[in-house]
Design a protein around this motif. Sequence first.
Motif, PDB file in Angstrom:
ATOM      1  N   ARG A  98      35.407  49.937  41.322  1.00  0.00           N
ATOM      2  CA  ARG A  98      36.177  49.792  42.560  1.00  0.00           C
ATOM      3  C   ARG A  98      36.698  48.372  42.745  1.00  0.00           C
ATOM      4  O   ARG A  98      37.840  48.172  43.171  1.00  0.00           O
ATOM      5  N   GLU A  99      35.859  47.371  42.457  1.00  0.00           N
ATOM      6  CA  GLU A  99      36.284  45.984  42.634  1.00  0.00           C
ATOM      7  C   GLU A  99      37.472  45.631  41.747  1.00  0.00           C
ATOM      8  O   GLU A  99      38.368  44.899  42.158  1.00  0.00           O
ATOM      9  N   ASN A 100      37.468  46.148  40.520  1.00  0.00           N
ATOM     10  CA  ASN A 100      38.540  45.839  39.573  1.00  0.00           C
ATOM     11  C   ASN A 100      39.654  46.874  39.577  1.00  0.00           C
ATOM     12  O   ASN A 100      40.548  46.811  38.728  1.00  0.00           O
ATOM     13  N   LYS A 101      39.612  47.814  40.513  1.00  0.00           N
ATOM     14  CA  LYS A 101      40.641  48.851  40.681  1.00  0.00           C
ATOM     15  C   LYS A 101      40.941  49.549  39.365  1.00  0.00           C
ATOM     16  O   LYS A 101      42.090  49.671  38.937  1.00  0.00           O
ATOM     17  N   LEU A 102      39.885  50.055  38.732  1.00  0.00           N
ATOM     18  CA  LEU A 102      40.023  50.729  37.445  1.00  0.00           C
ATOM     19  C   LEU A 102      40.130  52.246  37.585  1.00  0.00           C
ATOM     20  O   LEU A 102      40.233  52.949  36.591  1.00  0.00           O
TER      21      LEU A 102
END
Length: 142
Positions: A98-102
């Motif tokens: 989620r943090e790296n929008k993967l």
Amino acid sequence: MRAGMVPLARAAAAAAAASRKSAPKQAAAAAGKAHSTPSQPSPKQSVSSKPGASKPTTRTKPNAFQTPLSLSPTLRDFLGVSRSSRADTMKKVWAYIRENKLQSTDLKSMVICDEKLKVLFGQDSAKFLEIPKLLNAHYIKE
């Protein structure tokens, strides 16, 4: 059907409904008389409310998802810890995704792997439900 029979059917249905409503009250009154002795619990009391019964407040043995396991060097480098439970590992991997929008914009259940995840998973993309299976290889059985 005759016109005179409709009011009779309605009256019979109303009488049946009234008897159904009063039946639980009559049964409760009869049950109250049957359990008048103090040694028997009333029907509304649960079994666990007996004076000698006690419930354990915490689980003494963690289940398979809560047990900390040793991790492979690859997963250890990714998480930054040497031991982790399966549930905590999934939480941390999902937070990283989620943090790296993967997460794929077209198919939300698909994860597009960056370099760190490619090393961890060994593939370019993975479905969310495949991640526990891919991580299973990184748990060291003790």
